[in-house]
Design a protein around this motif. Structure first.
Motif, PDB file in Angstrom:
ATOM      1  N   ALA A 161       0.813  -1.217   0.000  1.00 44.42           N
ATOM      2  CA  ALA A 161       0.000   0.000   0.000  1.00 44.42           C
ATOM      3  C   ALA A 161       0.849   1.270   0.000  1.00 44.42           C
ATOM      4  O   ALA A 161       1.781   1.403   0.801  1.00 44.42           O
ATOM      5  N   ASP A 162       0.494   2.199  -0.865  1.00 45.64           N
ATOM      6  CA  ASP A 162       1.155   3.509  -0.864  1.00 45.64           C
ATOM      7  C   ASP A 162       0.740   4.308   0.372  1.00 45.64           C
ATOM      8  O   ASP A 162       1.572   4.983   0.979  1.00 45.64           O
ATOM      9  N   ARG A 163      -0.564   4.239   0.697  1.00 44.66           N
ATOM     10  CA  ARG A 163      -1.088   4.915   1.878  1.00 44.66           C
ATOM     11  C   ARG A 163      -1.959   3.936   2.646  1.00 44.66           C
ATOM     12  O   ARG A 163      -2.489   2.979   2.102  1.00 44.66           O
ATOM     13  N   THR A 164      -2.105   4.211   3.949  1.00 45.83           N
ATOM     14  CA  THR A 164      -2.997   3.418   4.783  1.00 45.83           C
ATOM     15  C   THR A 164      -3.915   4.352   5.550  1.00 45.83           C
ATOM     16  O   THR A 164      -3.452   5.350   6.131  1.00 45.83           O
ATOM     17  N   VAL A 165      -5.212   4.034   5.523  1.00 48.83           N
ATOM     18  CA  VAL A 165      -6.218   4.779   6.272  1.00 48.83           C
ATOM     19  C   VAL A 165      -6.700   3.887   7.406  1.00 48.83           C
ATOM     20  O   VAL A 165      -7.121   2.745   7.177  1.00 48.83           O
ATOM     21  N   PHE A 166      -6.623   4.400   8.632  1.00 48.08           N
ATOM     22  CA  PHE A 166      -7.031   3.665   9.824  1.00 48.08           C
ATOM     23  C   PHE A 166      -8.343   4.250  10.318  1.00 48.08           C
ATOM     24  O   PHE A 166      -8.417   5.422  10.671  1.00 48.08           O
ATOM     25  N   LEU A 167      -9.385   3.425  10.299  1.00 48.15           N
ATOM     26  CA  LEU A 167     -10.719   3.854  10.704  1.00 48.15           C
ATOM     27  C   LEU A 167     -11.091   3.162  12.013  1.00 48.15           C
ATOM     28  O   LEU A 167     -10.911   1.946  12.160  1.00 48.15           O
ATOM     29  N   ASP A 168     -11.592   3.922  12.981  1.00 46.87           N
ATOM     30  CA  ASP A 168     -12.043   3.339  14.248  1.00 46.87           C
ATOM     31  C   ASP A 168     -13.214   4.148  14.781  1.00 46.87           C
ATOM     32  O   ASP A 168     -13.192   5.382  14.754  1.00 46.87           O
ATOM     33  N   LEU A 169     -14.238   3.449  15.241  1.00 46.33           N
ATOM     34  CA  LEU A 169     -15.444   4.088  15.770  1.00 46.33           C
ATOM     35  C   LEU A 169     -16.017   5.107  14.786  1.00 46.33           C
ATOM     36  O   LEU A 169     -16.540   6.155  15.175  1.00 46.33           O
ATOM     37  N   GLY A 170     -15.887   4.792  13.496  1.00 49.92           N
ATOM     38  CA  GLY A 170     -16.457   5.645  12.466  1.00 49.92           C
ATOM     39  C   GLY A 170     -15.655   6.880  12.122  1.00 49.92           C
ATOM     40  O   GLY A 170     -16.122   7.715  11.339  1.00 49.92           O
ATOM     41  N   ARG A 171     -14.456   7.005  12.675  1.00 48.55           N
ATOM     42  CA  ARG A 171     -13.630   8.194  12.412  1.00 48.55           C
ATOM     43  C   ARG A 171     -12.272   7.797  11.847  1.00 48.55           C
ATOM     44  O   ARG A 171     -11.751   6.730  12.150  1.00 48.55           O
ATOM     45  N   VAL A 172     -11.707   8.678  11.045  1.00 47.59           N
ATOM     46  CA  VAL A 172     -10.374   8.452  10.505  1.00 47.59           C
ATOM     47  C   VAL A 172      -9.345   8.789  11.578  1.00 47.59           C
ATOM     48  O   VAL A 172      -9.218   9.946  11.993  1.00 47.59           O
ATOM     49  N   VAL A 173      -8.626   7.771  12.039  1.00 45.72           N
ATOM     50  CA  VAL A 173      -7.595   7.948  13.060  1.00 45.72           C
ATOM     51  C   VAL A 173      -6.270   8.344  12.428  1.00 45.72           C
ATOM     52  O   VAL A 173      -5.528   9.181  12.959  1.00 45.72           O
ATOM     53  N   ALA A 174      -5.966   7.728  11.283  1.00 46.95           N
ATOM     54  CA  ALA A 174      -4.710   8.024  10.588  1.00 46.95           C
ATOM     55  C   ALA A 174      -4.930   7.879   9.096  1.00 46.95           C
ATOM     56  O   ALA A 174      -5.698   7.023   8.647  1.00 46.95           O
ATOM     57  N   ASP A 175      -4.266   8.728   8.336  1.00 48.88           N
ATOM     58  CA  ASP A 175      -4.292   8.681   6.877  1.00 48.88           C
ATOM     59  C   ASP A 175      -2.962   9.258   6.409  1.00 48.88           C
ATOM     60  O   ASP A 175      -2.778  10.476   6.366  1.00 48.88           O
ATOM     61  N   ALA A 176      -2.029   8.357   6.084  1.00 43.14           N
ATOM     62  CA  ALA A 176      -0.673   8.800   5.754  1.00 43.14           C
ATOM     63  C   ALA A 176       0.013   7.743   4.897  1.00 43.14           C
ATOM     64  O   ALA A 176      -0.443   6.591   4.829  1.00 43.14           O
ATOM     65  N   PRO A 177       1.119   8.127   4.237  1.00 46.76           N
ATOM     66  CA  PRO A 177       1.879   7.119   3.488  1.00 46.76           C
ATOM     67  C   PRO A 177       2.268   5.955   4.398  1.00 46.76           C
ATOM     68  O   PRO A 177       2.700   6.161   5.545  1.00 46.76           O
TER      69      PRO A 177
END
Length: 240
Positions: A198-214
């Protein structure tokens, strides 16, 4: 150029608790993005809103510059679900041909034979899907996506249940997609796969974006994607 543009999306099943809470993310052409999070974090709900399987309640979603509910958007994107519910009365060949007609993508028999051979299903493309194993059905889903070659392919845990040889082949094909300017949103619990791919990873928890970065930046900061996720679960801020 932005291929998938999700802006300020909220979704609630009961009208009180948001399963998606102001979620925004983008995917550009020629990019592989990982989507991670625990069960119930909103990942599948988000994917279903992208494909208009759940009606958008607030926010906007555009696919290849078009509203996500439009015919143009549906033609530009393909969704591989986590289940293996395929039409059992069709053969593998008929299933792929049907998708080709829906997407306007020509699939020649030689390419289909070759793909089935590479996925260790030689000679089975003319057999009824009802006679396929769970793994074969998953691989048929993946074969169809690799042959359709949509600008955006969304994979929701579809890699679960396939053998290691097929997984290796998928990684190679996904990289080829990226090299050709096609994009993938890959929802998975396989963190090691995302660290490789993956070039980027999006971390979703409890319906919110916790992290979105390379992805390399997240690994450099936390040591691994697993460490990032586990340390988040240990924080007091996550508790209601």
């Amino acid at each position: 150029m932005t291929l998938l543009d999700i802006r300020n999306v909220c979704y609630s099943y009961d009208g009180r608790v948001n399963v998606l809470d102001d979620v925004s993310l983008t995917i550009t052409k020629g990019e592989i993005v990982g989507l991670i999070g625990p069960n119930g974090s909103g990942k599948s709900t988000l994917i279903k809103t992208v494909f208009d399987l759940l009606r958008l309640q607030s926010g906007t979603i555009r696919v290849d510059g078009n509203d996500h509910s439009s015919t143009a958007a549906r033609s530009a994107a393909m969704y591989l679900s986590s289940n293996d519910y395929l039409p059992q009365f069709l053969t593998g060949r008929e299933y792929t041909d049907t998708l080709g007609k829906l997407y306007g993508a020509a699939v020649d028999e030689e390419s289909l034979r070759d793909m089935f051979l590479r996925f260790s299903m030689a000679g089975r493309y003319s057999d009824l899907i009802e006679d396929y194993s769970h793994g074969m059905r998953k691989k048929t889903q993946l074969v169809s996506a690799l042959l359709m070659r949509r600008p955006l392919t969304v994979i929701d845990e579809t890699l679960n249940g396939i053998d290691i040889e097929a997984l290796y082949l998928c990684e190679k094909e996904f990289r080829r997609f990226r090299d050709d300017g096609l994009s993938i949103l890959l929802c998975t619990h396989d963190f090691a796969l995302l660290e490789r791919l993956a070039d980027r990873t999006v971390f979703l928890d409890l319906g919110r974006v916790v992290a979105d970065a390379p992805t390399p930046d997240l690994v450099a900061e936390h040591g691994s994607l697993a460490s990032m996720v586990f340390s988040h679960f240990d924080t007091d801020t996550r508790r209601p």
